[in-house]
Design an enzyme around this catalytic site. Structure first.
Site, PDB file in Angstrom:
ATOM      1  N   LYS A   1      34.274  35.794  47.477  1.00 40.22           N
ATOM      2  CA  LYS A   1      33.460  34.875  46.259  1.00 40.22           C
ATOM      3  C   LYS A   1      33.914  33.251  45.888  1.00 40.22           C
ATOM      4  O   LYS A   1      33.994  32.484  45.290  1.00 40.22           O
ATOM      5  CB  LYS A   1      32.975  35.603  45.471  1.00 40.22           C
ATOM      6  CG  LYS A   1      33.505  35.183  43.940  1.00 40.22           C
ATOM      7  CD  LYS A   1      32.783  36.429  43.100  1.00 40.22           C
ATOM      8  CE  LYS A   1      33.609  36.107  41.686  1.00 40.22           C
ATOM      9  NZ  LYS A   1      33.526  35.451  40.589  1.00 40.22           N
ATOM     10  N   ASN A   2      35.266  33.481  45.493  1.00 42.87           N
ATOM     11  CA  ASN A   2      36.006  32.316  45.167  1.00 42.87           C
ATOM     12  C   ASN A   2      36.430  31.967  46.133  1.00 42.87           C
ATOM     13  O   ASN A   2      37.169  30.237  45.192  1.00 42.87           O
ATOM     14  CB  ASN A   2      37.017  32.643  44.308  1.00 42.87           C
ATOM     15  CG  ASN A   2      36.924  34.120  43.680  1.00 42.87           C
ATOM     16  OD1 ASN A   2      35.455  34.159  42.550  1.00 42.87           O
ATOM     17  ND2 ASN A   2      37.574  34.576  42.821  1.00 42.87           N
TER      18      ASN A   2
ATOM     19  N   ARG B   1      30.860  30.973  35.575  1.00 46.26           N
ATOM     20  CA  ARG B   1      32.027  30.292  34.690  1.00 46.26           C
ATOM     21  C   ARG B   1      32.765  28.975  35.890  1.00 46.26           C
ATOM     22  O   ARG B   1      33.053  27.999  35.330  1.00 46.26           O
ATOM     23  CB  ARG B   1      33.491  31.408  34.472  1.00 46.26           C
ATOM     24  CG  ARG B   1      33.797  30.821  33.670  1.00 46.26           C
ATOM     25  CD  ARG B   1      33.480  31.805  32.675  1.00 46.26           C
ATOM     26  NE  ARG B   1      33.444  32.790  32.305  1.00 46.26           N
ATOM     27  CZ  ARG B   1      31.750  32.986  31.724  1.00 46.26           C
ATOM     28  NH1 ARG B   1      31.144  32.305  31.402  1.00 46.26           N
ATOM     29  NH2 ARG B   1      31.398  33.669  31.794  1.00 46.26           N
TER      30      ARG B   1
ATOM     31  N   CYS C   1      34.764  34.326  28.345  1.00 44.15           N
ATOM     32  CA  CYS C   1      33.780  35.419  28.355  1.00 44.15           C
ATOM     33  C   CYS C   1      34.329  37.060  28.107  1.00 44.15           C
ATOM     34  O   CYS C   1      36.207  36.587  27.841  1.00 44.15           O
ATOM     35  CB  CYS C   1      34.122  36.029  30.032  1.00 44.15           C
ATOM     36  SG  CYS C   1      34.885  35.502  31.420  1.00 44.15           S
TER      37      CYS C   1
ATOM     38  N   ARG D   1      39.133  31.024  29.147  1.00 39.87           N
ATOM     39  CA  ARG D   1      38.725  30.566  29.928  1.00 39.87           C
ATOM     40  C   ARG D   1      38.850  28.702  29.665  1.00 39.87           C
ATOM     41  O   ARG D   1      37.341  27.926  29.792  1.00 39.87           O
ATOM     42  CB  ARG D   1      37.606  30.905  30.720  1.00 39.87           C
ATOM     43  CG  ARG D   1      37.237  32.212  31.445  1.00 39.87           C
ATOM     44  CD  ARG D   1      38.253  32.843  32.178  1.00 39.87           C
ATOM     45  NE  ARG D   1      38.085  32.317  33.158  1.00 39.87           N
ATOM     46  CZ  ARG D   1      37.010  32.850  34.407  1.00 39.87           C
ATOM     47  NH1 ARG D   1      36.223  33.918  33.722  1.00 39.87           N
ATOM     48  NH2 ARG D   1      36.945  32.274  35.466  1.00 39.87           N
TER      49      ARG D   1
ATOM     50  N   ASP E   1      41.139  22.647  30.132  1.00 37.26           N
ATOM     51  CA  ASP E   1      42.044  21.818  29.893  1.00 37.26           C
ATOM     52  C   ASP E   1      43.216  21.226  30.739  1.00 37.26           C
ATOM     53  O   ASP E   1      42.750  19.788  31.112  1.00 37.26           O
ATOM     54  CB  ASP E   1      42.893  22.122  28.327  1.00 37.26           C
ATOM     55  CG  ASP E   1      44.151  23.296  28.477  1.00 37.26           C
ATOM     56  OD1 ASP E   1      43.775  24.082  28.743  1.00 37.26           O
ATOM     57  OD2 ASP E   1      45.653  22.742  28.763  1.00 37.26           O
TER      58      ASP E   1
ATOM     59  N   ASP F   1      42.359  40.302  39.277  1.00 41.24           N
ATOM     60  CA  ASP F   1      41.265  40.628  39.855  1.00 41.24           C
ATOM     61  C   ASP F   1      41.314  41.967  40.391  1.00 41.24           C
ATOM     62  O   ASP F   1      39.765  42.292  40.819  1.00 41.24           O
ATOM     63  CB  ASP F   1      40.204  39.609  41.018  1.00 41.24           C
ATOM     64  CG  ASP F   1      40.647  38.263  40.255  1.00 41.24           C
ATOM     65  OD1 ASP F   1      40.543  37.509  40.925  1.00 41.24           O
ATOM     66  OD2 ASP F   1      40.705  38.519  38.878  1.00 41.24           O
TER      67      ASP F   1
ATOM     68  N   ARG G   1      27.443  39.993  40.581  1.00 42.39           N
ATOM     69  CA  ARG G   1      27.693  39.017  40.313  1.00 42.39           C
ATOM     70  C   ARG G   1      28.000  38.258  41.836  1.00 42.39           C
ATOM     71  O   ARG G   1      29.097  37.684  42.246  1.00 42.39           O
ATOM     72  CB  ARG G   1      28.048  38.342  39.438  1.00 42.39           C
ATOM     73  CG  ARG G   1      27.048  37.993  38.295  1.00 42.39           C
ATOM     74  CD  ARG G   1      28.300  36.668  37.292  1.00 42.39           C
ATOM     75  NE  ARG G   1      29.006  36.230  38.085  1.00 42.39           N
ATOM     76  CZ  ARG G   1      30.456  35.708  37.110  1.00 42.39           C
ATOM     77  NH1 ARG G   1      30.574  36.780  35.770  1.00 42.39           N
ATOM     78  NH2 ARG G   1      31.061  35.135  37.590  1.00 42.39           N
TER      79      ARG G   1
HETATM   80  C1  EPZ Z   1      39.910  31.926  38.911  1.00 47.52           C
HETATM   81  O1  EPZ Z   1      39.483  31.703  37.881  1.00 47.52           O
HETATM   82  C2  EPZ Z   1      38.881  33.233  39.086  1.00 47.52           C
HETATM   83  N1  EPZ Z   1      37.502  32.870  39.274  1.00 47.52           N
HETATM   84  C3  EPZ Z   1      39.130  34.042  38.910  1.00 47.52           C
HETATM   85  O2  EPZ Z   1      38.578  35.262  39.858  1.00 47.52           O
HETATM   86  C4  EPZ Z   1      40.481  34.473  38.752  1.00 47.52           C
HETATM   87  O3  EPZ Z   1      41.395  35.512  37.719  1.00 47.52           O
HETATM   88  C5  EPZ Z   1      41.193  33.736  38.422  1.00 47.52           C
HETATM   89  O4  EPZ Z   1      41.637  32.404  39.242  1.00 47.52           O
HETATM   90  C6  EPZ Z   1      42.921  33.801  38.597  1.00 47.52           C
HETATM   91  O5  EPZ Z   1      43.405  33.968  39.928  1.00 47.52           O
HETATM   92  C7  EPZ Z   1      37.186  31.828  40.615  1.00 47.52           C
HETATM   93  O6  EPZ Z   1      37.725  31.733  41.306  1.00 47.52           O
HETATM   94  C8  EPZ Z   1      35.786  31.744  40.578  1.00 47.52           C
HETATM   95  P1  EPZ Z   1      42.781  29.584  36.329  1.00 47.52           P
HETATM   96  P2  EPZ Z   1      39.913  31.094  37.004  1.00 47.52           P
HETATM   97  O7  EPZ Z   1      42.213  28.707  35.506  1.00 47.52           O
HETATM   98  O8  EPZ Z   1      40.223  29.231  37.804  1.00 47.52           O
HETATM   99  C9  EPZ Z   1      45.193  29.338  31.785  1.00 47.52           C
HETATM  100  C10 EPZ Z   1      37.281  37.083  39.773  1.00 47.52           C
HETATM  101  O9  EPZ Z   1      36.799  38.346  38.701  1.00 47.52           O
HETATM  102  N2  EPZ Z   1      44.204  27.760  31.948  1.00 47.52           N
HETATM  103  O10 EPZ Z   1      43.341  30.639  37.489  1.00 47.52           O
HETATM  104  O11 EPZ Z   1      38.893  30.025  35.897  1.00 47.52           O
HETATM  105  C11 EPZ Z   1      43.606  30.506  32.323  1.00 47.52           C
HETATM  106  O12 EPZ Z   1      43.024  30.798  30.704  1.00 47.52           O
HETATM  107  C12 EPZ Z   1      37.580  36.013  38.433  1.00 47.52           C
HETATM  108  O13 EPZ Z   1      36.268  37.122  40.068  1.00 47.52           O
HETATM  109  C13 EPZ Z   1      44.166  27.202  31.107  1.00 47.52           C
HETATM  110  O14 EPZ Z   1      45.341  27.786  30.180  1.00 47.52           O
HETATM  111  O15 EPZ Z   1      41.894  30.857  36.038  1.00 47.52           O
HETATM  112  C14 EPZ Z   1      44.452  31.847  32.779  1.00 47.52           C
HETATM  113  O16 EPZ Z   1      44.927  32.214  31.682  1.00 47.52           O
HETATM  114  C15 EPZ Z   1      37.716  36.031  37.079  1.00 47.52           C
HETATM  115  N3  EPZ Z   1      43.589  25.662  31.048  1.00 47.52           N
HETATM  116  C16 EPZ Z   1      45.301  31.128  33.832  1.00 47.52           C
HETATM  117  O17 EPZ Z   1      44.940  29.700  33.676  1.00 47.52           O
HETATM  118  C17 EPZ Z   1      43.233  25.765  31.995  1.00 47.52           C
HETATM  119  O18 EPZ Z   1      42.789  24.545  32.122  1.00 47.52           O
HETATM  120  C18 EPZ Z   1      44.607  31.115  35.258  1.00 47.52           C
HETATM  121  O19 EPZ Z   1      43.427  30.586  35.049  1.00 47.52           O
HETATM  122  C19 EPZ Z   1      42.595  26.505  33.229  1.00 47.52           C
HETATM  123  C20 EPZ Z   1      43.050  27.916  33.205  1.00 47.52           C
END
Ligand code: EPZ
Length: 429
Positions: A22-23, A93, A117, A122, A125, A308, A400
């Protein structure tokens, strides 16, 4: 209302073929917009997020068709729009990946902000910081984010160091940098398997990406990308979810079509709890020889234990002998599923980002609600091992991210079905 109905107590036996990741699809399918040609992508999972991504691609002007149950063909030579329609983008998302691709190819992108969510805010920045470093201007007005390169130039290569490890920003900047003018270096980059898969896809279409899988990724911009074929990696989290299902319900199953190296971070704690896991070339045999013992888990970016898989392991910990602790370090609100497990009789206390589990002999089937995708998966796992019948509502979250979860589990011997509640109709009153 549609819901899952599960009668627990059945051990799982047999073989399950794991679907495409999926990811990986989340960034690779939007990545098709970068390509001035026709692409064939296989091992694409038939999940809601993929169907929505294809709907967004088509709304932008792409021509997409399914060639088989898991292969699509996409023609992105005629892309008329630069704007992801809000009513489509807000439903997923990961629609922010369309920003990196539209910006990378056309110098302009407009998309709805990914709303928060239940697992956290999410934010994007870090994505915007990267686009800014590459010479783009951005503005957020209400629910839309608008990004463009000054007077129609192309993005310029830049050195970007993320403030934290972020999968989304790493992938979005890889997409934006593929056609940029010059070299982009991403430091403190994420290294998940789907990051490596995105690099593999981009390079198969003529990009020049190196270092994926490490914390420093180098993207040398090229003038254009050509069409071609690519197959997505199998889903590490779907595989882990089935491993957790056997850990809770018992039995012995074979996972096929997987990459064992991607599952080491999940196999390790399960073996520590008492599971037997043997690796084949593209398969795993997973069995539960006896009672499991408790475990301590802290979620971390890859190759650490994946966030995850955190709720699914929480469901397993409900049954494990003694005490287990789970610390969620990635998302600020990803322990809410524990309240639904407590309704089934689980002994869990939560303090901030730490959940403490004490194993109980039995959970009792109940009516529970999926609060998000992986929370729903955790409830399915708990229900498979619980006494009696569990009904899980809000299964749209689950579908999803999982293709035919009920069919795959039923084929392994689970008593699970997808039911529709008779709605009261007007004439009934
Ligand atoms: C991806 O989300 C995955 N989704 C998530 O899977 C997964 O939990 C996550 O990566 C971590 O592995 C997809 O790939 C579609 P991040 P993403 O950017 O990209 C902070 C599932 O269940 N952050 O790695 O949104 C954020 O708040 C889903 O399949 C910022 O602060 O996650 C978090 O604390 C849920 N600013 C951390 O970084 C930003 O601009 C990691 O977020 C971006 C992120």
């Amino acid at each position: 209302m549609v819901y899952y109905k599960i009668r627990g107590g059945r051990k799982l036996y047999g073989e399950v073929k794991i679907s495409g990741a999926k990811n990986a699809a989340a960034s690779i399918l939007p990545g098709l917009l970068l390509i001035n040609g026709i692409c064939r992508i296989c091992n694409v999972p038939q999940i809601e997020d993929v169907h929505l991504t294809i709907e967004i691609l088509e709304s932008l002007g792409a021509k997409v068709r399914w060639l088989s149950s898991d292969c699509i063909e996409a023609d992105c030579r005629e892309i008329g729009s630069r704007t992801v329609l809000p009513h489509l983008g807000v439903r997923m998302r990961a629609s922010h990946f369309f920003i990196g691709t539209l910006l990378g190819r056309f110098g302009e992108a407009n998309a709805p902000l990914p709303g928060g969510c239940v697992i956290g805010m999410r934010p994007i920045d870090q994505h915007l910081k990267g686009f800014d470093a590459m010479g783009a201007d951005y503005a957020v007005d209400g629910e839309m984010v608008r990004v463009s390169v000054k007077n129609g130039q192309r993005l310029k290569g830049a050195e970007i160091c993320f403030d934290m490890v972020t999968v989304g920003a790493t992938m979005n900047l890889m997409l934006a940098a593929a056609l940029a003018d010059g070299v982009t270096v991403l430091k403190n980059a994420a290294s998940e398997p789907h990051i490596v898969d995105l690099a593999g896809f981009l390079n198969a279409m003529g990009a020049d990406v190196s270092g994926a899988g490490t914390d420093e990724i180098i993207i040398k911009g090229v003038p254009s990308l050509h069409g071609g074929s690519y197959s997505l990696i199998p889903d590490q989290i779907e595989a882990g979810t089935f491993m957790a299902a056997v850990a809770a319900a018992g039995g012995r199953i074979r996972l096929s079509g997987i990459i064992p190296a991607h599952l080491k971070c999940i196999s390790a704690p399960l073996r520590q709890m008492g599971m037997e896991i043997t690796e084949g070339e593209d398969s795993l045999m997973v069995s539960r020889p006896g009672e499991l013992s408790g475990i301590d888990i802290v979620t971390r970016p890859y190759p650490g234990f994946p966030t995850d898989m955190q709720p699914q392991m929480g469901a397993v910990a409900c049954f494990a002998r003694g005490k287990s602790t789970i610390v969620e370090t990635i998302w600020e609100d990803r322990l809410r599923y524990t309240s639904e497990l407590r309704r089934m009789g689980a002994d869990i206390t939560v303090h901030e980002r730490t959940a403490i589990f004490h194993g109980v002999p039995h959970l009792i089937g109940a009516s529970v609600e999926a609060l998000d995708l992986r929370a729903g998966a955790a409830l399915v796992i708990a229900a498979l091992a619980a006494d009696g019948v569990t009904q899980i509502s809000n299964i749209g979250f689950i579908e999803r991210g999982y293709h035919d979860l009920t069919g795959k589990l039923a084929a392994l011997g689970a008593e699970i079905s997808r039911e529709a509640e008779e709605r009261d109709t007007e004439e009934d009153h």
